[in-house]
Scaffold this motif. Structure first.
Motif, PDB file in Angstrom:
ATOM      1  N   THR A  25       0.831  -1.201   0.000  1.00 23.80           N
ATOM      2  CA  THR A  25       0.000   0.000   0.000  1.00 23.80           C
ATOM      3  C   THR A  25       0.870   1.257   0.000  1.00 23.80           C
ATOM      4  O   THR A  25       0.599   2.216  -0.729  1.00 23.80           O
ATOM      5  CB  THR A  25      -0.945   0.000   1.216  1.00 23.80           C
ATOM      6  OG1 THR A  25      -1.753  -1.176   1.171  1.00 23.80           O
ATOM      7  CG2 THR A  25      -1.831   1.235   1.243  1.00 23.80           C
ATOM      8  N   GLU A  29       1.021   4.227  -2.800  1.00 30.36           N
ATOM      9  CA  GLU A  29       0.840   5.632  -2.442  1.00 30.36           C
ATOM     10  C   GLU A  29       2.027   6.476  -2.908  1.00 30.36           C
ATOM     11  O   GLU A  29       1.839   7.587  -3.414  1.00 30.36           O
ATOM     12  CB  GLU A  29       0.643   5.772  -0.937  1.00 30.36           C
ATOM     13  CG  GLU A  29      -0.717   5.300  -0.471  1.00 30.36           C
ATOM     14  CD  GLU A  29      -0.897   5.392   1.037  1.00 30.36           C
ATOM     15  OE1 GLU A  29      -0.031   5.994   1.713  1.00 30.36           O
ATOM     16  OE2 GLU A  29      -1.891   4.853   1.532  1.00 30.36           O
ATOM     17  N   LYS A  30       3.242   5.968  -2.756  1.00 27.77           N
ATOM     18  CA  LYS A  30       4.425   6.691  -3.235  1.00 27.77           C
ATOM     19  C   LYS A  30       4.364   6.893  -4.743  1.00 27.77           C
ATOM     20  O   LYS A  30       4.679   7.961  -5.251  1.00 27.77           O
ATOM     21  CB  LYS A  30       5.706   5.937  -2.880  1.00 27.77           C
ATOM     22  CG  LYS A  30       6.137   6.060  -1.447  1.00 27.77           C
ATOM     23  CD  LYS A  30       7.430   5.308  -1.234  1.00 27.77           C
ATOM     24  CE  LYS A  30       7.840   5.265   0.196  1.00 27.77           C
ATOM     25  NZ  LYS A  30       9.095   4.509   0.395  1.00 27.77           N
TER      26      LYS A  30
END
Length: 169
Positions: A25, A29-30
Motif C-alpha cells: 500500500t 501511495e508513493k
C-alpha cells in the motif's frame, strides 16, 4: 505446547502478511504521489515555457518590421545591460541562466513546491544542433524540480521541456 507453537506461528504469519500488505500500500501511495508531482511539474514547465517563448526572438528585433532572414546583427545569449530582474527582460534569451525561482502550486488542494530555471542557446535551424554563434533558431529549455526532491532511494522529480523559437515563431 504444540498448540502454543501453532498459535505463535499463526501470529507471525499474520504479522508478516500485514507488513507485506502495508508495504504494498505504501509503495502504491508513493507511486501515486510521485505521479501527481510529475504531472504538476510538467504543468509548471509548460506554463513557464509559454511565458518565456511569448517574448520577442531577439533584442535587436524589438522594433523591427518585416521578417528576419539573416542572423547578422543578432545579440549573444544572455541579459543585456540593465536587465537584472525578469521585470526588465525584453527577449527570449534574457531568461538564460537567470536564478532558479520558487514556484508554489495548489494540486488537489495541497501546496506543492517547485523551482524552475531556463536555459537558452542558439541551434542550427536545419539540424537543431547547438551552434557557437547567432542563428535563426534558439532552443529554450525549462527545468522544473520538485522541492523536496523525493523519498530516500527514489530519483528526484524533474520536468524538462524544450521548444525551438525562430524570429517568425
Amino acid at each position: 505446547m504444540p498448540q502454543t507453537l501453532l498459535a505463535l506461528g499463526a501470529i507471525l504469519a499474520f504479522a508478516y502478511f500485514a507488513f507485506s500488505q502495508h508495504q504494498a500500500t505504501a509503495d502504491v501511495e508513493k507511486s501515486v504521489v510521485s505521479a501527481e508531482y510529475e504531472h504538476a511539474a510538467a504543468e509548471v514547465g509548460q506554463s513557464r515555457l509559454a511565458a518565456v517563448t511569448a517574448y520577442p526572438f531577439d533584442e535587436v528585433d524589438l522594433h523591427r518590421e518585416g521578417v528576419r532572414i539573416s542572423p547578422s546583427g543578432l545579440s549573444t545569449v544572455g541579459r543585456d545591460d540593465g536587465e537584472t530582474a525578469e521585470a526588465h527582460f525584453d527577449d527570449v534569451d534574457d531568461f538564460h541562466a537567470a536564478p532558479a525561482r520558487p514556484v508554489d502550486v495548489l494540486w488537489v488542494g495541497q501546496p506543492l513546491a517547485f523551482t524552475d530555471s531556463v536555459s537558452v542557446r542558439y541551434v542550427d535551424p536545419a539540424t537543431l544542433a547547438p551552434v557557437a554563434g547567432p542563428s535563426l533558431a534558439k532552443e529554450v529549455t525549462v527545468f522544473v524540480r520538485a522541492v523536496p526532491v523525493g523519498w530516500i532511494g527514489t530519483p528526484p522529480i524533474v520536468a524538462e521541456l524544450r521548444q525551438i523559437v525562430t524570429p517568425t515563431r
